[in-house]
Design a protein around this motif. Sequence first.
Motif, PDB file in Angstrom:
ATOM      1  N   GLY A 118       0.783  -1.230   0.000  1.00 15.37           N
ATOM      2  CA  GLY A 118       0.000   0.000   0.000  1.00 15.37           C
ATOM      3  C   GLY A 118       0.812   1.276   0.000  1.00 15.37           C
ATOM      4  N   ASN A 119       2.043   1.210   0.498  1.00 13.65           N
ATOM      5  CA  ASN A 119       2.847   2.423   0.605  1.00 13.65           C
ATOM      6  C   ASN A 119       4.266   2.299   0.072  1.00 13.65           C
ATOM      7  N   ASN A 120       4.487   1.272  -0.733  1.00 17.70           N
ATOM      8  CA  ASN A 120       5.814   1.078  -1.299  1.00 17.70           C
ATOM      9  C   ASN A 120       5.723   0.543  -2.721  1.00 17.70           C
ATOM     10  N   TYR A 121       6.799   0.748  -3.482  1.00 19.32           N
ATOM     11  CA  TYR A 121       6.861   0.191  -4.820  1.00 19.32           C
ATOM     12  C   TYR A 121       6.956  -1.332  -4.762  1.00 19.32           C
ATOM     13  N   VAL A 122       6.399  -1.978  -5.778  1.00 18.56           N
ATOM     14  CA  VAL A 122       6.451  -3.436  -5.905  1.00 18.56           C
ATOM     15  C   VAL A 122       7.362  -3.817  -7.068  1.00 18.56           C
ATOM     16  N   SER A 123       8.131  -4.875  -6.857  1.00 17.11           N
ATOM     17  CA  SER A 123       8.966  -5.450  -7.912  1.00 17.11           C
ATOM     18  C   SER A 123       8.543  -6.891  -8.149  1.00 17.11           C
ATOM     19  N   TRP A 124       8.849  -7.373  -9.328  1.00 18.90           N
ATOM     20  CA  TRP A 124       8.571  -8.768  -9.687  1.00 18.90           C
ATOM     21  C   TRP A 124       9.847  -9.408 -10.207  1.00 18.90           C
ATOM     22  N   TYR A 125      10.020 -10.684  -9.832  1.00 23.32           N
ATOM     23  CA  TYR A 125      11.206 -11.436 -10.220  1.00 23.32           C
ATOM     24  C   TYR A 125      10.793 -12.756 -10.864  1.00 23.32           C
ATOM     25  N   GLN A 126      11.578 -13.161 -11.840  1.00 22.10           N
ATOM     26  CA  GLN A 126      11.409 -14.454 -12.493  1.00 22.10           C
ATOM     27  C   GLN A 126      12.592 -15.338 -12.108  1.00 22.10           C
ATOM     28  N   GLN A 127      12.298 -16.558 -11.691  1.00 25.24           N
ATOM     29  CA  GLN A 127      13.382 -17.484 -11.383  1.00 25.24           C
ATOM     30  C   GLN A 127      13.189 -18.747 -12.214  1.00 25.24           C
ATOM     31  N   LEU A 128      14.015 -18.888 -13.226  1.00 22.22           N
ATOM     32  CA  LEU A 128      14.020 -20.104 -14.024  1.00 22.22           C
ATOM     33  C   LEU A 128      14.682 -21.209 -13.221  1.00 22.22           C
ATOM     34  N   PRO A 129      14.331 -22.462 -13.505  1.00 24.23           N
ATOM     35  CA  PRO A 129      14.891 -23.575 -12.712  1.00 24.23           C
ATOM     36  C   PRO A 129      16.415 -23.548 -12.658  1.00 24.23           C
ATOM     37  N   GLY A 130      16.937 -23.635 -11.438  1.00 21.92           N
ATOM     38  CA  GLY A 130      18.385 -23.729 -11.262  1.00 21.92           C
ATOM     39  C   GLY A 130      19.150 -22.445 -11.464  1.00 21.92           C
ATOM     40  N   THR A 131      18.443 -21.315 -11.544  1.00 20.73           N
ATOM     41  CA  THR A 131      19.142 -20.046 -11.774  1.00 20.73           C
ATOM     42  C   THR A 131      18.780 -19.021 -10.704  1.00 20.73           C
ATOM     43  N   ALA A 132      19.561 -17.954 -10.671  1.00 17.55           N
ATOM     44  CA  ALA A 132      19.266 -16.858  -9.754  1.00 17.55           C
ATOM     45  C   ALA A 132      18.045 -16.083 -10.242  1.00 17.55           C
ATOM     46  N   PRO A 133      17.315 -15.453  -9.346  1.00 16.53           N
ATOM     47  CA  PRO A 133      16.180 -14.624  -9.763  1.00 16.53           C
ATOM     48  C   PRO A 133      16.636 -13.491 -10.683  1.00 16.53           C
ATOM     49  N   LYS A 134      15.684 -13.008 -11.472  1.00 18.81           N
ATOM     50  CA  LYS A 134      15.938 -11.934 -12.431  1.00 18.81           C
ATOM     51  C   LYS A 134      14.851 -10.881 -12.283  1.00 18.81           C
ATOM     52  N   LEU A 135      15.243  -9.625 -12.262  1.00 22.81           N
ATOM     53  CA  LEU A 135      14.283  -8.527 -12.112  1.00 22.81           C
ATOM     54  C   LEU A 135      13.464  -8.374 -13.392  1.00 22.81           C
ATOM     55  N   LEU A 136      12.143  -8.438 -13.241  1.00 19.04           N
ATOM     56  CA  LEU A 136      11.230  -8.314 -14.391  1.00 19.04           C
ATOM     57  C   LEU A 136      10.538  -6.950 -14.422  1.00 19.04           C
ATOM     58  N   ILE A 137      10.066  -6.530 -13.255  1.00 21.88           N
ATOM     59  CA  ILE A 137       9.303  -5.294 -13.114  1.00 21.88           C
ATOM     60  C   ILE A 137       9.795  -4.580 -11.861  1.00 21.88           C
ATOM     61  N   TYR A 138       9.979  -3.270 -11.952  1.00 22.94           N
ATOM     62  CA  TYR A 138      10.326  -2.492 -10.770  1.00 22.94           C
ATOM     63  C   TYR A 138       9.433  -1.258 -10.689  1.00 22.94           C
ATOM     64  N   GLU A 139       9.362  -0.674  -9.519  1.00 22.19           N
ATOM     65  CA  GLU A 139       8.500   0.501  -9.276  1.00 22.19           C
ATOM     66  C   GLU A 139       7.111   0.284  -9.850  1.00 22.19           C
TER      67      GLU A 139
END
Lengths: 111, 120
Positions: A30-51
């Motif tokens: 409600g009071n902060n930006y949201v980010s979304w991450y994609q994590q493919l199998p066996g890999t580190a997460p990746k930033l998809l959406i920010y703010e």
Amino acid sequence: QSVLTQPPSVSAAPGQKVTISCSGSSSNIGNNYVSWYQQLPGTAPKLLIYENNKRPSGIPDRFSGSKSGTSATLGITGLQTGDEADYYCGTWDSSLSALGVFGGGTKLTVL
Amino acid sequence: EVQLVQSGAEVKKPGESLRISCKGSGYSFTSYWISWVRQMPGKGLEWMGRIDPSDSYTNYSPSFQGHVTISADKSISTAYLQWSSLKASDTAMYYCARLSGLYGFDFDYWGQGTLVTVSS
């Protein structure tokens, strides 16, 4: 139990559209930006959406984000088999010294 | 090219101490906060805490406060995650990530992960 609530799984056919929800509260989404991450199998997460709705360079416009009140949504159009992954929302929680919180994650299956 | 390179996999016994590292390159290390994220086997992401490498100011999640220590050595552009007494429940993949923005929860670069296995 995560502070942010996501559906455990979603599925759709190739070429279709899917949305993934992320529900929180006034102290986090409600009071902060949201980010979304994609994590493919066996890999580190990746930033998809920010703010809430911005895409880093290199992320196709098939991925979109939105926020309304204490909920956020990730949308993916033109689904591809390569989109099969776990997706996480994340934000800060102002209730406890601006700590970071992730949703529990959503497994996307492209049928 | 921005990179975060983590130290290799570790196998430890309960009660042992451990420090894993995350070396940043290709950018000004002191200009971006670093966070550590835990992922237990088959589970989701958990934010552990963050450090400002410029002055080593830290924040911890209550879930991890007192059990781990986050530190940084800006002279060698490296952040650390440390345990003084490991438990079996610390078995997990640990990622470091660079916080890109001032306000958002935006981790734009991630390390490759360090797998920590704690077993007797």
